[in-house]
Design an enzyme around this catalytic site. Structure first.
Site, PDB file in Angstrom:
ATOM      1  N   GLY A  17       0.861  -1.182   0.000  1.00  0.00           N
ATOM      2  CA  GLY A  17       0.000   0.000   0.000  1.00  0.00           C
ATOM      3  C   GLY A  17       0.895   1.229   0.000  1.00  0.00           C
ATOM      4  N   ALA A  19       2.088   3.022   2.483  1.00  0.00           N
ATOM      5  CA  ALA A  19       3.171   2.993   3.472  1.00  0.00           C
ATOM      6  C   ALA A  19       4.312   2.098   2.977  1.00  0.00           C
ATOM      7  CB  ALA A  19       2.639   2.504   4.815  1.00  0.00           C
ATOM      8  N   SER A  45      -4.252  -2.156  -3.660  1.00  0.00           N
ATOM      9  CA  SER A  45      -4.226  -2.057  -2.196  1.00  0.00           C
ATOM     10  C   SER A  45      -5.338  -1.158  -1.713  1.00  0.00           C
ATOM     11  CB  SER A  45      -2.886  -1.485  -1.728  1.00  0.00           C
ATOM     12  OG  SER A  45      -1.841  -2.360  -2.063  1.00  0.00           O
ATOM     13  N   HIS A  46      -5.652  -1.309  -0.442  1.00  0.00           N
ATOM     14  CA  HIS A  46      -6.760  -0.540   0.098  1.00  0.00           C
ATOM     15  C   HIS A  46      -6.546   0.975  -0.010  1.00  0.00           C
ATOM     16  CE1 HIS A  46     -10.053   0.710   2.435  1.00  0.00           C
ATOM     17  NE2 HIS A  46      -9.267   1.297   3.301  1.00  0.00           N
ATOM     18  N   GLY A  53      -8.922  12.712   1.127  1.00  0.00           N
ATOM     19  CA  GLY A  53      -7.722  13.512   1.011  1.00  0.00           C
ATOM     20  C   GLY A  53      -6.709  13.269   2.096  1.00  0.00           C
ATOM     21  N   PHE A 141     -12.302  19.093   6.381  1.00  0.00           N
ATOM     22  CA  PHE A 141     -12.484  17.744   6.900  1.00  0.00           C
ATOM     23  C   PHE A 141     -12.794  17.847   8.377  1.00  0.00           C
ATOM     24  CE2 PHE A 141     -10.742  13.499   5.246  1.00  0.00           C
ATOM     25  CZ  PHE A 141     -11.459  13.580   4.083  1.00  0.00           C
ATOM     26  N   GLN A 255     -12.345   2.769  15.046  1.00  0.00           N
ATOM     27  CA  GLN A 255     -13.232   3.867  14.634  1.00  0.00           C
ATOM     28  C   GLN A 255     -14.407   3.374  13.784  1.00  0.00           C
ATOM     29  OE1 GLN A 255     -11.909   6.990  11.690  1.00  0.00           O
ATOM     30  NE2 GLN A 255     -12.014   8.263  13.525  1.00  0.00           N
ATOM     31  N   HIS A 257     -17.983   4.467  11.473  1.00  0.00           N
ATOM     32  CA  HIS A 257     -18.638   5.501  10.685  1.00  0.00           C
ATOM     33  C   HIS A 257     -20.147   5.215  10.708  1.00  0.00           C
ATOM     34  CE1 HIS A 257     -19.592   8.107   7.338  1.00  0.00           C
ATOM     35  NE2 HIS A 257     -18.392   8.604   7.440  1.00  0.00           N
ATOM     36  N   LEU A 267     -19.031   3.186   2.069  1.00  0.00           N
ATOM     37  CA  LEU A 267     -19.249   4.406   2.839  1.00  0.00           C
ATOM     38  C   LEU A 267     -20.195   5.369   2.116  1.00  0.00           C
ATOM     39  CD1 LEU A 267     -17.724   5.465   5.401  1.00  0.00           C
ATOM     40  CD2 LEU A 267     -16.433   6.857   3.827  1.00  0.00           C
ATOM     41  N   GLU A 270     -20.889  11.763   5.137  1.00  0.00           N
ATOM     42  CA  GLU A 270     -21.716  12.621   5.979  1.00  0.00           C
ATOM     43  C   GLU A 270     -22.428  13.691   5.164  1.00  0.00           C
ATOM     44  OE1 GLU A 270     -18.740  11.609   7.520  1.00  0.00           O
ATOM     45  OE2 GLU A 270     -19.003  11.742   9.683  1.00  0.00           O
ATOM     46  N   ARG A 301     -19.755  12.096  14.473  1.00  0.00           N
ATOM     47  CA  ARG A 301     -19.717  10.743  13.939  1.00  0.00           C
ATOM     48  C   ARG A 301     -19.967   9.664  14.990  1.00  0.00           C
ATOM     49  NH1 ARG A 301     -14.521   9.283  10.064  1.00  0.00           N
ATOM     50  NH2 ARG A 301     -15.095  10.767   8.459  1.00  0.00           N
ATOM     51  N   HIS A 369     -14.543   1.342  10.508  1.00  0.00           N
ATOM     52  CA  HIS A 369     -13.939   2.168   9.474  1.00  0.00           C
ATOM     53  C   HIS A 369     -12.413   2.220   9.524  1.00  0.00           C
ATOM     54  CE1 HIS A 369     -13.792   5.166   6.389  1.00  0.00           C
ATOM     55  NE2 HIS A 369     -13.285   6.089   7.172  1.00  0.00           N
ATOM     56  N   GLU A 394      -1.240   1.788   8.532  1.00  0.00           N
ATOM     57  CA  GLU A 394      -2.356   1.407   9.396  1.00  0.00           C
ATOM     58  C   GLU A 394      -2.049   0.155  10.210  1.00  0.00           C
ATOM     59  OE1 GLU A 394      -6.190   1.688   7.465  1.00  0.00           O
ATOM     60  OE2 GLU A 394      -7.226   0.856   9.213  1.00  0.00           O
ATOM     61  N   ARG A 405      -8.650   8.733  15.042  1.00  0.00           N
ATOM     62  CA  ARG A 405      -7.937   9.331  13.915  1.00  0.00           C
ATOM     63  C   ARG A 405      -8.774  10.433  13.285  1.00  0.00           C
ATOM     64  NH1 ARG A 405      -8.391   8.659   8.097  1.00  0.00           N
ATOM     65  NH2 ARG A 405      -9.981   7.106   8.447  1.00  0.00           N
ATOM     66  N   SER A 410      -4.659   9.809   7.849  1.00  0.00           N
ATOM     67  CA  SER A 410      -4.168   8.466   7.664  1.00  0.00           C
ATOM     68  C   SER A 410      -3.359   8.325   6.369  1.00  0.00           C
ATOM     69  CB  SER A 410      -5.348   7.507   7.672  1.00  0.00           C
ATOM     70  OG  SER A 410      -4.940   6.283   7.196  1.00  0.00           O
TER      71      SER A 410
HETATM   72  C1  LIG Z   1     -13.544   3.833   2.509  1.00  0.00           C
HETATM   73  C2  LIG Z   1     -12.316   4.441   3.112  1.00  0.00           C
HETATM   74  C3  LIG Z   1     -11.975   5.737   2.794  1.00  0.00           C
HETATM   75  C4  LIG Z   1     -10.833   6.308   3.353  1.00  0.00           C
HETATM   76  N1  LIG Z   1     -10.543   7.601   3.048  1.00  0.00           N
HETATM   77  C5  LIG Z   1      -9.474   8.192   3.621  1.00  0.00           C
HETATM   78  C6  LIG Z   1      -9.166   9.542   3.326  1.00  0.00           C
HETATM   79  O1  LIG Z   1      -9.861  10.203   2.568  1.00  0.00           O
HETATM   80  N2  LIG Z   1      -8.083  10.093   3.922  1.00  0.00           N
HETATM   81  C7  LIG Z   1      -7.284   9.389   4.774  1.00  0.00           C
HETATM   82  O2  LIG Z   1      -6.324   9.944   5.269  1.00  0.00           O
HETATM   83  N3  LIG Z   1      -7.545   8.097   5.039  1.00  0.00           N
HETATM   84  C8  LIG Z   1      -8.620   7.478   4.494  1.00  0.00           C
HETATM   85  N4  LIG Z   1      -8.878   6.167   4.795  1.00  0.00           N
HETATM   86  C9  LIG Z   1      -7.872   5.376   5.526  1.00  0.00           C
HETATM   87  C10 LIG Z   1      -6.669   5.041   4.619  1.00  0.00           C
HETATM   88  O3  LIG Z   1      -7.117   4.778   3.328  1.00  0.00           O
HETATM   89  C11 LIG Z   1      -5.855   3.822   5.090  1.00  0.00           C
HETATM   90  O4  LIG Z   1      -5.636   3.914   6.448  1.00  0.00           O
HETATM   91  C12 LIG Z   1      -4.495   3.753   4.406  1.00  0.00           C
HETATM   92  O5  LIG Z   1      -4.661   3.787   3.020  1.00  0.00           O
HETATM   93  C13 LIG Z   1      -3.704   2.517   4.809  1.00  0.00           C
HETATM   94  O6  LIG Z   1      -2.540   2.400   4.019  1.00  0.00           O
HETATM   95  P1  LIG Z   1      -1.441   1.288   4.288  1.00  0.00           P
HETATM   96  O7  LIG Z   1      -0.330   1.519   3.344  1.00  0.00           O
HETATM   97  O8  LIG Z   1      -1.114   1.272   5.730  1.00  0.00           O
HETATM   98  O9  LIG Z   1      -2.161  -0.080   4.002  1.00  0.00           O
HETATM   99  P2  LIG Z   1      -2.991  -0.614   2.722  1.00  0.00           P
HETATM  100  O10 LIG Z   1      -3.167   0.388   1.680  1.00  0.00           O
HETATM  101  O11 LIG Z   1      -4.189  -1.264   3.300  1.00  0.00           O
HETATM  102  O12 LIG Z   1      -2.027  -1.707   2.138  1.00  0.00           O
HETATM  103  C14 LIG Z   1      -1.815  -2.959   2.756  1.00  0.00           C
HETATM  104  C15 LIG Z   1      -0.939  -3.796   1.869  1.00  0.00           C
HETATM  105  O13 LIG Z   1      -0.523  -4.970   2.556  1.00  0.00           O
HETATM  106  C16 LIG Z   1      -0.695  -6.089   1.735  1.00  0.00           C
HETATM  107  N5  LIG Z   1      -0.821  -7.242   2.639  1.00  0.00           N
HETATM  108  C17 LIG Z   1      -1.703  -7.426   3.634  1.00  0.00           C
HETATM  109  N6  LIG Z   1      -1.448  -8.580   4.268  1.00  0.00           N
HETATM  110  C18 LIG Z   1      -0.383  -9.147   3.671  1.00  0.00           C
HETATM  111  C19 LIG Z   1       0.355 -10.350   3.867  1.00  0.00           C
HETATM  112  N7  LIG Z   1       0.054 -11.205   4.833  1.00  0.00           N
HETATM  113  N8  LIG Z   1       1.383 -10.620   3.033  1.00  0.00           N
HETATM  114  C20 LIG Z   1       1.704  -9.764   2.038  1.00  0.00           C
HETATM  115  N9  LIG Z   1       1.059  -8.606   1.819  1.00  0.00           N
HETATM  116  C21 LIG Z   1       0.025  -8.308   2.625  1.00  0.00           C
HETATM  117  C22 LIG Z   1      -1.868  -5.764   0.885  1.00  0.00           C
HETATM  118  O14 LIG Z   1      -1.858  -6.522  -0.294  1.00  0.00           O
HETATM  119  C23 LIG Z   1      -1.618  -4.291   0.600  1.00  0.00           C
HETATM  120  O15 LIG Z   1      -0.723  -4.152  -0.462  1.00  0.00           O
HETATM  121  C24 LIG Z   1     -10.023   5.570   4.244  1.00  0.00           C
HETATM  122  C25 LIG Z   1     -10.366   4.280   4.563  1.00  0.00           C
HETATM  123  C26 LIG Z   1     -11.526   3.719   4.038  1.00  0.00           C
HETATM  124  C27 LIG Z   1     -11.881   2.347   4.451  1.00  0.00           C
END
Ligand SMILES: Cc1cc2nc3c(=O)[nH]c(=O)nc-3n(C[C@H](O)[C@H](O)[C@H](O)COP(=O)(O)OP(=O)(O)OC[C@H]3O[C@@H](n4cnc5c(N)ncnc54)[C@H](O)[C@@H]3O)c2cc1C
Ligand code: SF4
Ligand code: SF4
Ligand code: FES
Lengths: 607, 253
Positions: A17, A19, A45-46, A53, A141, A255, A257, A267, A270, A301, A369, A394, A405, A410
């Protein structure tokens, strides 16, 4: 001996993702050999799903004028309900503007300041200055004193992740997608890599590295209703927890929603309520004014979420095959308004629930959420308990968010932490040596092979993985949700302990061959239930309310006894985590009033 | 629509077990309100056949994981309501991409390859200077770049494309759109001639037969037809040796 592919690298990053990829870029640019693992192609990725934003105090837009890192710092600490690490928050707010600007050079098409007057939905008129034209702008926000959330239309996460991944591709960084880390290899002191399962073939593989970094995202999918991607199952967290020596921090901080759409839990922002949408119960009765006469649907919220849950518990929810829910009604706003101002919401309702909000009600329920807890690290991102192991994003409890948060903090965390922790990882790796014993690795693989055999042959039992999973989800949702009390939490802990024992007796229904999805789920299940227990038990023991952790039986924040962080360990053979605590260090801003409950925070905007 | 019983005919094949020939398998399911193919497939896997392989990540039409052939058309399964389909629903994996098993295909490798071939990153000589304010950009330009960047790499345009089905190396509409994404970006310092190297060939813009299956199938409703025409026009003129005055003029549409 077992036959398996072995990959050796300097820095192994589990999770691609935002990070994970930012750390990869940092490490690779400092000359390290880097390998990224991911369950899915990085661009899936998520992080890609975030729309709203990313916070950074650039102060370019009119409503952001006068913003700086001090204001961002204060918002973040208040938002965390003083649960965050202030040293981390300080580094974060100083770095976030650089992170946003760097992403601009790399290719993110941030929305820009357009000079001139503009009327806001609430009637206020603002004027963007000519001299700021073309600089990166920001939107409003929840919970922030200034408009600080930088964005690209409704696709901030998408553009950030695609741009970040373009750097990974450009630098030729090795990515093994469809690869799942299923355990850490360690000798009790140092982490030397992971055992992984290839999701294309089902084969086991070994990854050996000087430094391993967990960036696997959140654990939303432990709950039956979550806005998270279906791959957010807390993998990295339980893989760390399973070592018995790496603790997770603040797992009880979850958290919610108010309006996830049933049954797909996407989602609904709001904005729908902001524009005048109501919540109705099964008798089409508007109940919010009874609970919150002043703010009604527009209370913050967490307050709205709590009231909705309360009302459903009292039997006023609409029954559905997906459990009880409530209705969101925007019909009275009229087709014109819905199809223009609320177009995105209308499309989501039409595409995913098959309801037309111009004439139909939208089924909604409070929905998990974000997970504030994760692998506990120090301010450099180094995990507690094992050397050569780091975590970020995350999946980590770095601890920027404390008990709540702020929207937009995030995405900013992922990239900022990627920068800061990425540097530490690169430095650490320069001095690290690759040394491991063959036996250590072989034993680690054998352990996983044996687990797989036991599952495939049903040696330990015949429990269904999906039943176990549903039980776990339900217990968290019903008893460890939006508002909590001792009695429910005790029920959850007792039930989850039982679920835990069942999870040890899972046997597959299918043959488990190749990239079998049932086996993949079964391999995760015990770890997931352990996380669920960390959440439930941590919440039971924390006898106060702080941020998103709201105890009905202890409604006040208790700084005398609880200005501390929960550390959850999983000792070998246990069926309950062992909880320890560490004090939250206050460096700049002493605990004070959060100013919540009224309009000030959390009630507007954001996702 | 209430109380319909749906019949799913699903393509089954596990490349790890080549001795078992590809086959169609039938499952029955009671339809519920708001049921999508995402909901249905998960129910089938949990209640009837835990070995069934398919991909979902965001289940919200954002990540591009879940494209498959649904009653003959490439579509995102998460965004397809069973209500919009007849009682009989046939599901196949996307063609063109390598099959992983059942409905799951390897779009990731294909698209990473595409990124490499088109060099999908901003080519710039500038490096990041943390002490400096960001460079300015016109908001209109920012939005234009975003419009072209909205592709979620789902592969629907590729699966439905006649050329992509017969020519392995064809970039497809997604690839040509990708090139357009960087062409409109003033930060990218590539010259038209450099772009020609990438797409001015049979694997690129000239391989396209213009039948527009891609445009019809794109779940993001990207204006692929326009992008194809735009890139082809540019390539043709460069190919003919017409000197471009400046790449900034290359706005889309
Ligand atoms: C609907 C929604 C909207 C959001 N909107 C916002 C926003 O507008 N602003 C904001 O700041 N935050 C927002 N967030 C939160 C934010 O999107 C996430 O917290 C953030 O993107 C997490 O990033 P990450 O790099 O930590 O993990 P992720 O992007 O979740 O990436 C995780 C990675 O780990 C990999 N992985 C997982 N397990 C394994 C494993 N066992 N082996 C190998 N790979 C693995 C996955 O394939 C993926 O590549 C939102 C969240 C949601 C749910
Ligand atoms: S118009 Fe071109 S790219 Fe689109 S489907 Fe037809 S041949 Fe393929
Ligand atoms: S252009 Fe459209 S159809 Fe093609 S991959 Fe991108 S989003 Fe999918
Ligand atoms: S699951 Fe992400 S697009 Fe369908």
């Amino acid at each position: 001996m077992s036959i398996y592919q072995t990959h050796i690298t300097d820095v192994l990053i589990v999770g691609a993702g935002l990070a994970g990829e930012r750390i990869a870029v940092e490490s690779a640019s400092q000359g390290h050999d880097v390998t990224l693992l991911s369950l899915v192609p990085p661009r899936r990725s998520h992080s890609t799903a975030a729309q709203g934003g990313m916070q950074a105090s650039l102060g370019n837009c009119a409503m952001g004028e006068g913003d700086n890192s001090d204001v961002h710092f204060a918002d973040t600490v208040k938002g965390s309900d003083w649960g965050c690490d202030q040293e981390v928050a300080r580094m974060f707010v100083e770095t976030a503007p650089l992170a946003v600007r760097e992403m601009a050079i790399w290719g993110v098409p941030w929305n820009r300041v357009v000079a001139g007057q503009r009327k806001l939905p609430d009637g206020r008129v603002i004027e963007e200055k000519k001299e700021k034209e073309g600089l990166i702008t920001a939107r409003d926000f929840g919970g922030t004193a200034k408009w600080r959330t930088c964005y690209t239309a409704d696709g901030t996460g998408h553009t950030l992740q695609y741009t970040m991944d373009s750097m990974v591709v450009k630098m030729g960084i090795t990515v093994h997608d469809r690869t799942e880390a299923i355990s850490l290899i360690h000798d009790g002191e140092r982490c030397v890599g992971v055992v992984a399962r290839c999701l294309r073939t089902g084969d086991l593989r070994v990854y050996i590295a000087k430094t391993t970094v967990i960036c696997t995202g959140g654990y939303g999918r432990l709950y039956s209703a979550s806005t998270n991607a279906v791959i957010n199952e807390g993998n990295g967290m339980f893989v760390a927890l399973n070592t018995g020596i790496v603790p997770l921090g603040n797992m009880e901080a979850v958290q919610f929603h108010p309006t996830g759409m049933v049954p797909v839990w996407i989602l609904i922002t709001e904005g729908a309520r902001g524009d005048g949408g109501y919540l109705l119960d099964k008798n089409l009765y508007r109940f919010m004014p009874d609970y919150e006469p002043k703010k009604k649907e527009l209370a913050s919220r967490d307050v709205v979420s709590r009231r909705m849950t309360q009302h459903m518990r009292a039997g006023h929810g609409v029954d559905s095959p997906y459990g009880p829910h409530l209705w969101l009604d925007i019909r009275h706003l009229g087709a014109q308004h819905i199809n223009t101002n609320l177009r995105e919401i209308a499309n989501i309702a039409r595409n995913f629930a098959g309801v037309d909000p111009v004439k139909d009600l939208i089924p909604v329920r409070p929905t998990q959420h974000y997970s504030m807890g994760g692998v506990r690290t120090n301010k450099d991102g180094a995990a507690y308990g094992l050397k050569n192991l780091f975590a970020a994003g995350e999946a980590a409890c770095w601890d920027l968010h404390g008990f709540n948060r702020l929207g937009g903090n995030s995405l900013a965390e992922t990239i900022t932490a990627g920068q800061i922790i990425g540097k530490k990882v690169a430095e650490f790796t320069k001095d690290a040596t690759l040394s491991y014993s063959y036996k250590l690795v072989d034993d680690a693989v054998k352990e996983q092979e044996n687990r797989i055999k036991a599952l495939v042959h049903g040696w330990n039992g015949k429990e269904s993985v999906y039943e176990v999973r549903n039980e776990m989800e339900k217990n968290l949702m019903d008893y460890v949700g939006i508002f909590r009390n001792g009695k429910d939490l005790q029920t959850a802990v007792n039930n989850l302990q039982e679920v835990y024992h069942r999870s040890l007796k899972i046997g597959l229904k299918s043959n488990g061959e190749g990239p079998n999805p049932e086996l993949a789920q079964a391999l995760r299940m015990t770890g997931m239930v352990r996380l669920a227990l960390c959440i439930a038990y941590g919440a039971l023991m924390r006898t106060e309310s702080r941020g998103s952790h709201a105890r009905e039986d202890y409604p006040k924040r208790d700084d005398t006894n609880w200005l501390k962080r929960t550390l959850a360990y999983w000792p070998e053979g246990a069926d309950l985590p062992e909880l320890k605590y560490e004090p939250v260090k206050i460096t700049e801003l002493p605990p004070g009033d959060r100013g919540y409950g009224e309009s000030s925070a959390q009630s507007k905007g954001g996702k | 629509m209430a109380d319909r019983e749906l019949t799913f005919e699903i393509f089954r094949y596990n490349p790890a077990k080549p001795e078992i020939k590809p086959q169609m398998q039938t499952y029955k399911l009671k339809e519920t309100t708001g049921m999508t193919i995402f909901v249905a497939l998960n129910m089938i896997r949990e209640e009837q056949d835990p070995s069934l392989m398919f991909d979902f990540v965001c289940r919200a039409a954002i990540c591009g994981s879940c494209a498959m052939i649904i009653n003959g058309r490439p579509k995102l399964a998460c965004k397809t309501l069973t209500r919009s389909l007849p009682k009989k629903i046939k599901l196949f994996p996307l063609p063109v991409f390598k099959l992983i098993g059942d409905l799951s295909v390897d779009t990731g490798t294909w698209f990473r390859n595409l990124s490499l071939k088109t060099e999908s990153w901003v080519h710039t000589s500038k490096t990041f200077d943390p002490t400096k304010q960001e460079e300015r950009m016109d908001n209109k330009t920012a939005l234009e770049i975003y419009e072209a960047e909205r592709c979620i790499e789902c592969g629907c345009c590729i699966a439905g494309c006649a050329t992509a089905n017969i020519r392995d190396e064809f970039l497809g509409a997604a690839g040509i759109n990708r090139v357009a994404r960087f062409m409109v970006d003033p930060r990218d310092e590539r010259t038209p001639e450099q772009y020609f190297e990438v797409v001015g060939c049979e694997e690129g813009a000239f391989g396209c037969m213009g039948l527009m299956a891609c445009d019809d199938n794109c779940p993001m409703e990207l204006p692929l037809q326009m992008q194809l025409a735009f890139v082809r026009r540019k390539m043709a003129s460069i190919g003919l040796g017409v000197k471009q005055e400046s790449k900034v003029k290359m706005g889309v549409g």
